[in-house]
Write a protein that holds these residues in place. Structure first.
Motif, PDB file in Angstrom:
ATOM      1  N   UNK A 219       0.954  -1.181   0.041  1.00 13.34           N
ATOM      2  CA  UNK A 219       0.040  -0.131   0.094  1.00 13.34           C
ATOM      3  C   UNK A 219       0.902   1.290   0.112  1.00 13.34           C
ATOM      4  N   UNK A 220       1.988   1.030   0.576  1.00 15.78           N
ATOM      5  CA  UNK A 220       2.690   2.455   0.707  1.00 15.78           C
ATOM      6  C   UNK A 220       3.656   2.533  -0.704  1.00 15.78           C
ATOM      7  N   UNK A 221       3.894   1.566  -1.250  1.00 14.72           N
ATOM      8  CA  UNK A 221       4.573   1.658  -2.389  1.00 14.72           C
ATOM      9  C   UNK A 221       3.477   1.655  -3.739  1.00 14.72           C
ATOM     10  N   UNK A 222       2.505   1.634  -3.309  1.00 13.81           N
ATOM     11  CA  UNK A 222       1.347   1.716  -4.448  1.00 13.81           C
ATOM     12  C   UNK A 222       1.480   3.016  -5.299  1.00 13.81           C
ATOM     13  N   UNK A 223       1.557   4.286  -4.697  1.00 14.54           N
ATOM     14  CA  UNK A 223       1.496   5.299  -5.554  1.00 14.54           C
ATOM     15  C   UNK A 223       2.575   5.527  -6.528  1.00 14.54           C
ATOM     16  N   UNK A 224       3.720   4.884  -6.343  1.00 16.51           N
ATOM     17  CA  UNK A 224       4.947   4.940  -6.864  1.00 16.51           C
ATOM     18  C   UNK A 224       4.924   3.706  -8.055  1.00 16.51           C
ATOM     19  N   UNK A 225       3.925   2.793  -8.054  1.00 15.58           N
ATOM     20  CA  UNK A 225       3.950   1.627  -9.051  1.00 15.58           C
ATOM     21  C   UNK A 225       5.131   0.587  -8.517  1.00 15.58           C
ATOM     22  N   UNK A 226       5.742   0.906  -7.558  1.00 18.23           N
ATOM     23  CA  UNK A 226       7.010   0.104  -7.179  1.00 18.23           C
ATOM     24  C   UNK A 226       6.205  -1.283  -6.433  1.00 18.23           C
ATOM     25  N   UNK A 227       5.221  -1.254  -5.827  1.00 18.68           N
ATOM     26  CA  UNK A 227       4.564  -2.343  -5.391  1.00 18.68           C
ATOM     27  C   UNK A 227       4.452  -3.654  -6.370  1.00 18.68           C
ATOM     28  N   UNK A 228       4.568  -3.247  -7.597  1.00 11.64           N
ATOM     29  CA  UNK A 228       4.577  -4.340  -8.558  1.00 11.64           C
ATOM     30  C   UNK A 228       5.792  -5.082  -8.601  1.00 11.64           C
ATOM     31  N   UNK A 229       6.808  -4.762  -7.985  1.00 11.67           N
ATOM     32  CA  UNK A 229       8.186  -5.306  -7.694  1.00 11.67           C
ATOM     33  C   UNK A 229       7.969  -6.573  -6.753  1.00 11.67           C
ATOM     34  N   UNK A 230       6.864  -6.483  -5.809  1.00 12.87           N
ATOM     35  CA  UNK A 230       6.717  -7.465  -4.804  1.00 12.87           C
ATOM     36  C   UNK A 230       5.658  -8.575  -5.139  1.00 12.87           C
ATOM     37  N   UNK A 231       6.129  -9.554  -5.634  1.00 11.04           N
ATOM     38  CA  UNK A 231       5.341 -10.512  -6.097  1.00 11.04           C
ATOM     39  C   UNK A 231       4.739 -11.629  -5.009  1.00 11.04           C
ATOM     40  N   UNK A 232       3.730 -11.998  -5.010  1.00 12.69           N
ATOM     41  CA  UNK A 232       3.316 -13.027  -4.376  1.00 12.69           C
ATOM     42  C   UNK A 232       3.549 -14.313  -5.309  1.00 12.69           C
ATOM     43  N   UNK A 233       4.260 -15.324  -4.788  1.00 10.22           N
ATOM     44  CA  UNK A 233       4.596 -16.739  -5.600  1.00 10.22           C
ATOM     45  C   UNK A 233       3.464 -17.774  -5.112  1.00 10.22           C
ATOM     46  N   UNK A 234       2.672 -18.007  -5.804  1.00 11.53           N
ATOM     47  CA  UNK A 234       1.323 -18.790  -5.078  1.00 11.53           C
ATOM     48  C   UNK A 234       1.875 -20.040  -4.470  1.00 11.53           C
ATOM     49  N   UNK A 235       1.730 -20.543  -3.481  1.00 11.53           N
ATOM     50  CA  UNK A 235       2.116 -21.669  -2.705  1.00 11.53           C
ATOM     51  C   UNK A 235       3.592 -21.730  -2.342  1.00 11.53           C
ATOM     52  N   UNK A 236       4.380 -20.565  -2.529  1.00 11.41           N
ATOM     53  CA  UNK A 236       5.530 -20.448  -1.998  1.00 11.41           C
ATOM     54  C   UNK A 236       5.988 -19.245  -1.086  1.00 11.41           C
ATOM     55  N   UNK A 237       5.596 -18.176  -1.376  1.00 12.10           N
ATOM     56  CA  UNK A 237       5.859 -16.980  -0.677  1.00 12.10           C
ATOM     57  C   UNK A 237       5.905 -15.833  -1.246  1.00 12.10           C
ATOM     58  N   UNK A 238       6.935 -15.143  -1.208  1.00 16.44           N
ATOM     59  CA  UNK A 238       7.082 -13.712  -1.824  1.00 16.44           C
ATOM     60  C   UNK A 238       8.575 -13.561  -2.258  1.00 16.44           C
ATOM     61  N   UNK A 239       8.465 -12.704  -3.291  1.00 14.76           N
ATOM     62  CA  UNK A 239       9.612 -12.427  -3.972  1.00 14.76           C
ATOM     63  C   UNK A 239       9.634 -11.136  -4.333  1.00 14.76           C
ATOM     64  N   UNK A 240      10.912 -10.197  -4.333  1.00 18.34           N
ATOM     65  CA  UNK A 240      11.084  -9.008  -4.993  1.00 18.34           C
ATOM     66  C   UNK A 240      11.644  -9.325  -6.229  1.00 18.34           C
ATOM     67  N   UNK A 241      11.185  -8.883  -7.252  1.00 18.66           N
ATOM     68  CA  UNK A 241      11.642  -9.100  -8.785  1.00 18.66           C
ATOM     69  C   UNK A 241      11.779  -7.882  -9.531  1.00 18.66           C
ATOM     70  N   UNK A 242      12.628  -7.580 -10.378  1.00 15.60           N
ATOM     71  CA  UNK A 242      12.761  -6.740 -11.562  1.00 15.60           C
ATOM     72  C   UNK A 242      11.924  -6.909 -12.594  1.00 15.60           C
ATOM     73  N   UNK A 243      11.519  -8.322 -12.659  1.00 14.11           N
ATOM     74  CA  UNK A 243      10.577  -8.704 -14.113  1.00 14.11           C
ATOM     75  C   UNK A 243       9.241  -9.196 -13.509  1.00 14.11           C
ATOM     76  N   UNK A 244       8.329  -8.015 -13.002  1.00 15.06           N
ATOM     77  CA  UNK A 244       7.141  -8.451 -12.598  1.00 15.06           C
ATOM     78  C   UNK A 244       6.185  -8.809 -13.684  1.00 15.06           C
TER      79      UNK A 244
END
Ligand code: CA
Length: 244
Positions: A219-244
């Motif tokens: 929510x804090x990153x959303x205004x800049x669009x950088x929230x897209x970098x933080x992915x939910x990986x289904x069944x595994x967890x989370x990942x910060x990625x340059x390739x959303x």
């Protein structure tokens, strides 16, 4: 002699006291190390053999382990192998201490999985420099090095975060969470791993707490669009990625 890797920015410090497990059977050396670690801002736990070290590690994962090679019972090399063979302790930073000076021994120490190697007698300056270098390499979220990833900049020294040039206001947990992801990008972390790294090992917090803080961070990153970098990986967890 191996060269000591010092920080590229001399002002950057390891800012959090690291929790260091010292496995050394000689009381005099134990005490000397403990005194100097506490002066350097670290918190030392002292044990005299490998069995006790394994028990301590089972209770709580330290930020770094200093292991003497020659121990009564299980050797330091075998202890390092045991730690490296276990999923939970696999990536704990390890420095081996030894009186052995043979090149073959040094290789065996490093092959067993130690990150670095210090030959006795060593100076406290060398010990501190090597601890810092190993933490910087293995646990960059424990340093004050500026972290940058895509449009995100996080400064642990000033506790400031900016996204696409605009300052972002984060709570302390979201700050630590983002710092962890920015220093470990492109890898998926399970909720349990995230709890271990960000909240501390063996902290009895429900896994969905992670989801709550991820939601706040997004929510804090959303205004800049950088929230897209933080992915939910289904069944595994989370990942910060340059390739959303
Ligand atoms: Ca010893």
């Amino acid at each position: 002699m191996e060269t000591i890797t010092l920080s590229p920015t001399p002002t950057s410090e390891v800012h959090l006291g690291a929790r260091i497990l010292v496995v050394e059977d000689e009381t005099a050396i134990q005490e000397l190390i403990a005194l100097n670690l506490s002066q350097a801002g670290h918190e030392a736990t002292l044990v005299g053999d490998a069995q006790e070290a394994l028990e301590r590690v089972r209770d709580s994962l330290p930020d770094l382990v200093l292991v003497d090679w020659m121990l009564p019972g299980m050797s330091g090399v075998d202890l390092v192998r045991r730690l490296r063979a276990n999923e939970r302790t696999r990536s704990v930073p390890i420095i081996m201490l030894t009186a052995r000076v043979e090149e073959a021994d040094k290789l065996l120490g490093l092959e067993s999985g130690a990150d670095d190697y210090i030959t006795k007698p060593f100076s406290i300056r060398e010990l501190n420099a090597r601890i810092k270098a190993v933490l910087r390499r293995r646990a960059p979220q424990m340093t004050e090095d500026l972290a940058q990833f895509k449009g995100l900049t996080l400064d642990p020294g000033t506790h400031r975060v900016s996204a696409q040039g605009t300052e972002v206001d984060l709570g302390p947990t979201e700050f630590k969470l983002l710092h962890f992801f920015m220093t470990h990008p492109e890898r998926v972390y399970s909720r349990t791993q995230i709890l271990d790294h960000v909240w501390g090992d063996h902290v009895f917090i429900e896994e969905r707490t992670v989801d709550v803080h991820i939601r706040r961070l997004r929510a804090a990153l959303e205004p800049s669009g950088t929230d897209q970098l933080l992915q939910t990986v289904r069944g595994s967890g989370y990942r910060l990625t340059a390739l959303p």
